[in-house]
Design a protein around this motif. Structure first.
Motif, PDB file in Angstrom:
ATOM      1  N   ARG A   1      23.475 -17.254 -57.317  1.00  0.00           N
ATOM      2  CA  ARG A   1      24.634 -16.760 -57.914  1.00  0.00           C
ATOM      3  C   ARG A   1      24.785 -15.418 -57.368  1.00  0.00           C
ATOM      4  N   GLY A   2      24.632 -14.948 -56.548  1.00  0.00           N
ATOM      5  CA  GLY A   2      25.340 -13.988 -55.148  1.00  0.00           C
ATOM      6  C   GLY A   2      26.067 -14.439 -54.450  1.00  0.00           C
ATOM      7  N   LYS A   3      26.393 -15.299 -54.132  1.00  0.00           N
ATOM      8  CA  LYS A   3      27.864 -16.136 -53.708  1.00  0.00           C
ATOM      9  C   LYS A   3      29.111 -16.083 -54.502  1.00  0.00           C
ATOM     10  N   GLU A   4      29.409 -16.079 -55.727  1.00  0.00           N
ATOM     11  CA  GLU A   4      29.890 -15.489 -57.325  1.00  0.00           C
ATOM     12  C   GLU A   4      30.537 -14.571 -56.991  1.00  0.00           C
ATOM     13  N   ILE A   5      29.735 -13.509 -56.365  1.00  0.00           N
ATOM     14  CA  ILE A   5      30.153 -12.752 -56.979  1.00  0.00           C
ATOM     15  C   ILE A   5      31.020 -11.681 -55.514  1.00  0.00           C
ATOM     16  N   ASP A   6      32.344 -10.850 -56.516  1.00  0.00           N
ATOM     17  CA  ASP A   6      33.297 -10.776 -55.335  1.00  0.00           C
ATOM     18  C   ASP A   6      32.880  -9.358 -54.850  1.00  0.00           C
ATOM     19  N   GLN A   7      34.284  -9.046 -53.599  1.00  0.00           N
ATOM     20  CA  GLN A   7      33.843  -8.260 -52.824  1.00  0.00           C
ATOM     21  C   GLN A   7      34.282  -7.286 -53.475  1.00  0.00           C
ATOM     22  N   GLN A   8      34.711  -6.655 -54.163  1.00  0.00           N
ATOM     23  CA  GLN A   8      34.149  -5.217 -54.852  1.00  0.00           C
ATOM     24  C   GLN A   8      32.954  -5.103 -55.622  1.00  0.00           C
ATOM     25  N   LEU A   9      32.836  -6.371 -56.478  1.00  0.00           N
ATOM     26  CA  LEU A   9      31.283  -5.888 -56.921  1.00  0.00           C
ATOM     27  C   LEU A   9      30.370  -5.659 -55.824  1.00  0.00           C
ATOM     28  N   LYS A  10      29.557  -6.664 -54.281  1.00  0.00           N
ATOM     29  CA  LYS A  10      28.919  -6.565 -53.522  1.00  0.00           C
ATOM     30  C   LYS A  10      29.614  -5.604 -52.673  1.00  0.00           C
ATOM     31  N   THR A  11      30.454  -5.018 -53.073  1.00  0.00           N
ATOM     32  CA  THR A  11      30.700  -3.310 -52.515  1.00  0.00           C
ATOM     33  C   THR A  11      29.941  -2.332 -53.082  1.00  0.00           C
ATOM     34  N   ILE A  12      30.357  -2.457 -54.548  1.00  0.00           N
ATOM     35  CA  ILE A  12      30.154  -0.642 -55.235  1.00  0.00           C
ATOM     36  C   ILE A  12      28.105  -1.460 -55.217  1.00  0.00           C
ATOM     37  N   LEU A  13      27.558  -2.903 -55.346  1.00  0.00           N
ATOM     38  CA  LEU A  13      25.931  -3.415 -55.486  1.00  0.00           C
ATOM     39  C   LEU A  13      25.303  -2.409 -54.214  1.00  0.00           C
ATOM     40  N   LEU A  14      26.025  -3.059 -52.807  1.00  0.00           N
ATOM     41  CA  LEU A  14      26.045  -2.078 -51.209  1.00  0.00           C
ATOM     42  C   LEU A  14      25.479  -0.614 -51.111  1.00  0.00           C
ATOM     43  N   ASN A  15      26.596  -0.294 -51.092  1.00  0.00           N
ATOM     44  CA  ASN A  15      26.375   0.831 -51.635  1.00  0.00           C
ATOM     45  C   ASN A  15      25.690   2.168 -52.269  1.00  0.00           C
ATOM     46  N   LEU A  16      25.993   1.468 -53.402  1.00  0.00           N
ATOM     47  CA  LEU A  16      24.883   2.392 -54.465  1.00  0.00           C
ATOM     48  C   LEU A  16      23.739   2.560 -54.591  1.00  0.00           C
TER      49      LEU A  16
ATOM     50  N   ASN B   1      13.225   8.639 -64.333  1.00  0.00           N
ATOM     51  CA  ASN B   1      12.631   6.894 -64.739  1.00  0.00           C
ATOM     52  C   ASN B   1      13.128   5.706 -65.291  1.00  0.00           C
ATOM     53  N   SER B   2      12.223   4.339 -65.746  1.00  0.00           N
ATOM     54  CA  SER B   2      13.046   3.733 -65.654  1.00  0.00           C
ATOM     55  C   SER B   2      14.168   3.126 -66.644  1.00  0.00           C
ATOM     56  N   SER B   3      14.644   3.629 -68.077  1.00  0.00           N
ATOM     57  CA  SER B   3      15.110   3.582 -68.176  1.00  0.00           C
ATOM     58  C   SER B   3      16.530   4.786 -67.885  1.00  0.00           C
ATOM     59  N   ASP B   4      16.182   5.902 -67.768  1.00  0.00           N
ATOM     60  CA  ASP B   4      17.040   6.645 -67.288  1.00  0.00           C
ATOM     61  C   ASP B   4      18.034   5.882 -66.265  1.00  0.00           C
ATOM     62  N   ARG B   5      17.286   5.411 -65.300  1.00  0.00           N
ATOM     63  CA  ARG B   5      17.536   4.531 -63.660  1.00  0.00           C
ATOM     64  C   ARG B   5      18.590   3.423 -63.996  1.00  0.00           C
ATOM     65  N   ILE B   6      17.965   2.768 -65.146  1.00  0.00           N
ATOM     66  CA  ILE B   6      19.161   1.476 -65.382  1.00  0.00           C
ATOM     67  C   ILE B   6      19.732   1.679 -66.108  1.00  0.00           C
ATOM     68  N   LEU B   7      20.334   2.780 -66.531  1.00  0.00           N
ATOM     69  CA  LEU B   7      21.854   3.108 -67.369  1.00  0.00           C
ATOM     70  C   LEU B   7      22.119   3.987 -66.849  1.00  0.00           C
ATOM     71  N   LYS B   8      21.805   4.853 -65.532  1.00  0.00           N
ATOM     72  CA  LYS B   8      22.700   4.604 -64.565  1.00  0.00           C
ATOM     73  C   LYS B   8      22.747   4.304 -63.279  1.00  0.00           C
ATOM     74  N   PHE B   9      22.616   3.323 -63.436  1.00  0.00           N
ATOM     75  CA  PHE B   9      22.809   2.030 -62.125  1.00  0.00           C
ATOM     76  C   PHE B   9      24.006   0.566 -63.073  1.00  0.00           C
ATOM     77  N   TRP B  10      24.188   0.502 -64.253  1.00  0.00           N
ATOM     78  CA  TRP B  10      25.082   0.355 -65.319  1.00  0.00           C
ATOM     79  C   TRP B  10      26.090   1.491 -64.916  1.00  0.00           C
ATOM     80  N   ASP B  11      25.439   2.722 -65.351  1.00  0.00           N
ATOM     81  CA  ASP B  11      26.981   3.381 -65.274  1.00  0.00           C
ATOM     82  C   ASP B  11      27.397   3.363 -63.942  1.00  0.00           C
ATOM     83  N   LYS B  12      26.709   3.590 -62.934  1.00  0.00           N
ATOM     84  CA  LYS B  12      27.491   3.493 -61.618  1.00  0.00           C
ATOM     85  C   LYS B  12      28.479   2.336 -61.582  1.00  0.00           C
ATOM     86  N   ILE B  13      28.136   1.494 -61.879  1.00  0.00           N
ATOM     87  CA  ILE B  13      28.788  -0.551 -61.962  1.00  0.00           C
ATOM     88  C   ILE B  13      30.438  -0.527 -62.403  1.00  0.00           C
ATOM     89  N   GLN B  14      30.036   0.122 -63.750  1.00  0.00           N
ATOM     90  CA  GLN B  14      31.304   0.575 -64.826  1.00  0.00           C
ATOM     91  C   GLN B  14      32.253   1.283 -64.214  1.00  0.00           C
TER      92      GLN B  14
END
Length: 282
Positions: free
Chosen positions: A68-83, A90-103
């Motif tokens: 699955r990871g091999k299908e990800i483009d370089q832009q998203l890879k960089t975001i995930l690795l540097n996030l 708490n877990s809910s706020d953490r996952i919310l912040k995760f998606w916000d940073k990706i967007q």
């Protein structure tokens, strides 16, 4: 009546629900019609953010090496690795912040389509995110799973997953910014978004899922499958799907257990040996 106002205004759209219920199709549709960046299913990473944030970087590296990871483009890879995660949230706020940073890193609307988003996002209540949850008749889900080589190994696994997700759906259906959609209403949803029957709608899907969706319009015009009568019996007598099981006598319960056992053996055999037979037929 489906209200698309919030959906069209949201910068983050998360699709989830039952497996084999149209999540990938809906995500691809939204990416085209609402000009959104379609994120391949990254649920191993988002589950880690939710439950084991201290292992985040190891999980990301492991995921990027997977099929699955091999299908990800370089832009998203960089975001995930540097996030960077805030472990004090708490877990809910953490996952919310995760998606916000990706967007924000992508710089445009995003949509992600892991069915398990239903569980991952259950605790999130944010007006900037829209949720689409899909569900389907359990017998059709089971039949659809039989056409692929992953998923529940036994009817009990299928029933357990179905019960858990249906319970969550019922608790979330009146939540703000949430659309709960049954499988056979997907075509109506498509028309509301202005979808046209064109296989190019699925040209941006990752290769691991593209093949099964290239003729998706034909699939959705016939939403029910036929399954053997003994498999129908398994689900019809299930204590969750139908409460008749508690009324069966001891002989009927014994017969039910035998049918469950035989159905499970058949499914497990197919899962374990299907790849071997496919290679021989090539």
């Amino acid at each position: 009546m489906i209200d698309l106002k919030n959906l069209k205004e949201s910068k983050i759209i998360l699709v989830g629900g039952m497996d084999r219920s149209g999540t990938t199709k809906i995500g691809s549709l939204i990416s085209k019609q609402l000009d959104a960046y379609l994120i391949p299913e990254i649920f191993p990473v988002s589950l880690c953010v939710l439950n084991y944030p201290e292992n985040y970087y190891n999980e990301v590296k492991k995921f990027l090496k997977s099929y699955r990871g091999k299908e990800i483009d370089q832009q998203l890879k960089t975001i995930l690795l540097n996030l960077e995660l805030n472990l004090e949230l708490n877990s809910s706020d953490r996952i919310l912040k995760f998606w916000d940073k990706i967007q924000k890193g992508i710089g445009k609307r995003i949509v992600e389509t892991s069915p398990i988003n239903l569980e991952i996002t259950a605790g999130i209540n944010d007006n900037n995110i829209s949720f689409i949850y899909l569900y389907r008749d359990i017998k059709d889900i089971w039949s659809s799973h039989k056409k692929i080589f992953w998923g529940p190994s036994t009817p009990f696994d299928m029933i357990r997953d179905f019960e858990r997700r249906l319970t969550l759906l019922n608790s979330l259906k009146n939540k703000n910014n949430t659309i709960v959609l049954k499988y056979n209403l997907i075509y109506d949803f498509e028309k509301l978004l202005g979808w046209k029957e064109d296989s190019s709608n699925f040209s941006d899907l990752p290769s691991f899922t593209k093949e099964q969706h290239l003729n998706i319009d034909k699939k959705f015009k016939s939403v029910s499958y036929n399954i053997p009568s003994y498999e129908e019996y398994v689900f019809d007598k299930s204590s969750f799907v139908n409460l008749e099981l508690s009324n069966l006598n001891i002989y009927q319960k014994f017969f039910y257990e035998i049918i469950i056992f035989l159905t499970s053996i058949k499914r497990i055999f197919n899962l374990r040996f299907s790849s071997f037979f496919r290679k021989r037929n090539k």
